[in-house]
Design a protein around this motif. Structure first.
Motif, PDB file in Angstrom:
ATOM      1  N   ALA A  13       0.835  -1.200   0.000  1.00  0.00           N
ATOM      2  CA  ALA A  13       0.000   0.000   0.000  1.00  0.00           C
ATOM      3  C   ALA A  13       0.874   1.255   0.000  1.00  0.00           C
ATOM      4  O   ALA A  13       0.573   2.241  -0.689  1.00  0.00           O
ATOM      5  CB  ALA A  13      -0.933  -0.005   1.210  1.00  0.00           C
ATOM      6  N   GLY A  14       1.972   1.224   0.753  1.00  0.00           N
ATOM      7  CA  GLY A  14       2.893   2.355   0.757  1.00  0.00           C
ATOM      8  C   GLY A  14       3.529   2.569  -0.597  1.00  0.00           C
ATOM      9  O   GLY A  14       3.671   3.710  -1.069  1.00  0.00           O
ATOM     10  N   ARG A  15       3.926   1.467  -1.231  1.00  0.00           N
ATOM     11  CA  ARG A  15       4.514   1.569  -2.575  1.00  0.00           C
ATOM     12  C   ARG A  15       3.518   2.162  -3.558  1.00  0.00           C
ATOM     13  O   ARG A  15       3.851   3.060  -4.344  1.00  0.00           O
ATOM     14  CB  ARG A  15       4.958   0.178  -3.048  1.00  0.00           C
ATOM     15  N   ALA A  16       2.286   1.662  -3.533  1.00  0.00           N
ATOM     16  CA  ALA A  16       1.266   2.151  -4.460  1.00  0.00           C
ATOM     17  C   ALA A  16       0.998   3.637  -4.247  1.00  0.00           C
ATOM     18  O   ALA A  16       0.861   4.401  -5.209  1.00  0.00           O
ATOM     19  CB  ALA A  16      -0.019   1.344  -4.281  1.00  0.00           C
ATOM     20  N   ALA A  17       0.931   4.059  -2.982  1.00  0.00           N
ATOM     21  CA  ALA A  17       0.644   5.463  -2.675  1.00  0.00           C
ATOM     22  C   ALA A  17       1.689   6.388  -3.275  1.00  0.00           C
ATOM     23  O   ALA A  17       1.364   7.451  -3.824  1.00  0.00           O
ATOM     24  CB  ALA A  17       0.553   5.660  -1.163  1.00  0.00           C
ATOM     25  N   VAL A  18       2.969   5.994  -3.188  1.00  0.00           N
ATOM     26  CA  VAL A  18       4.034   6.821  -3.767  1.00  0.00           C
ATOM     27  C   VAL A  18       3.936   6.818  -5.289  1.00  0.00           C
ATOM     28  O   VAL A  18       4.145   7.850  -5.938  1.00  0.00           O
ATOM     29  CB  VAL A  18       5.420   6.319  -3.304  1.00  0.00           C
ATOM     30  N   GLU A  19       3.592   5.685  -5.871  1.00  0.00           N
ATOM     31  CA  GLU A  19       3.459   5.609  -7.329  1.00  0.00           C
ATOM     32  C   GLU A  19       2.333   6.511  -7.828  1.00  0.00           C
ATOM     33  O   GLU A  19       2.452   7.138  -8.885  1.00  0.00           O
ATOM     34  CB  GLU A  19       3.225   4.166  -7.756  1.00  0.00           C
TER      35      GLU A  19
END
Length: 329
Positions: free
Chosen positions: A96-102
């Motif tokens: 979820a953290g990765r997706a948010a930054v993307e």
């Protein structure tokens, strides 16, 4: 530029947080004033829509030109980077953290390419993005890095009180050591430029002291004498109306009463506490100094109420309004 010609790119925030909820809520209540493009994940929005029974239509698009300005329609640029079956609402998760930054980085690229007029960000979770390997302190630093911006500042905007920060996400001791004449001068200039862009022709700027009683002539510290006062004097030479340093325990009262349009604050909580006390659900975060427009909600991912229909869309709606105001210049 008419509102219906302005396209705001709304990044979805942490998929496990309240971002998807407040976006759907704002569209369902017909409270977004412009064409919008949600940069996120269709499967997440569909899941939240089903969970909370929002009466909206989700329109997945491949290109900004496919955005439709229709009430009740959520336009989504689907990055398809979340496995919905593995997503746990309300929990810090690496993916979820990765997706948010993307989502954020895609929004910035679209704005730099002039495909959208502004970026409005829903909340990310710092623990989640750190777990995903990104060491950014927050949104602001992502925008600064990708736009190659050195002089920027966090501004909190609300109907009752506006503040702009000389320092933000750092330990208090480090913040005190970071205050310099050059930095305070820069933030005063950014405050003046941003408020003028928002339609205030001659902004009245208050500069808060760092120490109790603004140092009391050096009794409680030297920052006001050595750094802050010289910065204010330099701003006067540039034609900027800046006053101070004013004791932190009185400056916000004077600003709320209308004497000043904005307060330059020295560290994170000095500005955040009064703004959130006066309008927790309606504040807007603006990154001043960027070559693109970025506004944001002024609250976190609120994992404790994520996907429960308990979050309010007020800050998101206000962030879109401010983005439109800045874009329409």
């Amino acid at each position: 530029m008419a509102d219906d010609k302005i396209i705001t790119g709304i990044t979805m925030g942490d998929p496990a947080g309240v971002g998807p909820d407040i976006i759907l809520q704002a569209v369902a209540n017909n409270r977004l004033q412009s064409q919008h493009l949600v940069i996120g994940d269709t499967s997440v929005l569909e899941a939240v829509k089903k969970e909370l029974n929002y009466g909206v239509e989700i329109n997945s698009v491949q290109d900004v030109n496919e955005v439709v300005a229709t009430a009740g329609v959520v336009n989504v640029l689907d990055l398809d980077n979340i496995k919905i079956a593995e997503l746990d609402p309300g929990v810090v998760q690496q993916e979820a953290g990765r997706a948010a930054v993307e989502y954020v980085k895609k929004g910035i690229r679209l704005a730099l390419a002039n495909q959208i007029d502004a970026v409005v960000t829903a909340p990310i979770n710092k623990a989640a993005i750190h777990k995903a390997g990104f060491k950014y302190p927050g949104h602001t630093e992502i925008f600064a890095e990708m736009t190659e911006t050195d002089d920027f500042a966090m501004m909190l905007y609300s109907e009752k009180l506006n503040v702009i920060h000389a320092t933000t996400h750092m330990a208090l001791g480090e913040a005190c050591q970071t205050i310099s004449q050059e930095r305070v001068e820069t933030v005063i200039e950014l405050a003046d430029e941003t408020l003028q862009r928002m339609g205030i022709a001659n902004p009245q700027i208050a500069v808060a002291g760092l120490n109790p009683h603004a140092g009391e002539s050096g009794i409680f510290g030297q920052a006001e004498i050595e750094e802050i006062t010289p910065a204010i004097k330099t701003s006067h030479k540039q034609g900027i109306n800046a006053a101070g340093p004013i004791p932190p325990d009185t400056v916000f009262v004077r600003a709320v009463e209308g004497e000043y349009d904005i307060v330059v604050v020295m560290y994170h909580d000095q500005g955040h506490i009064p703004v959130k006390l006066l309008g927790f659900d309606s504040g807007v975060n603006i990154t001043a100094g960027l070559p693109i427009i970025r506004t944001s909600v002024d609250h976190g991912t609120a994992f404790d109420i994520a996907w429960q229909g308990k979050a309010y869309d007020t800050s998101l709606v206000e962030a879109v309004k401010v983005a439109i105001k800045l874009a329409d210049k």
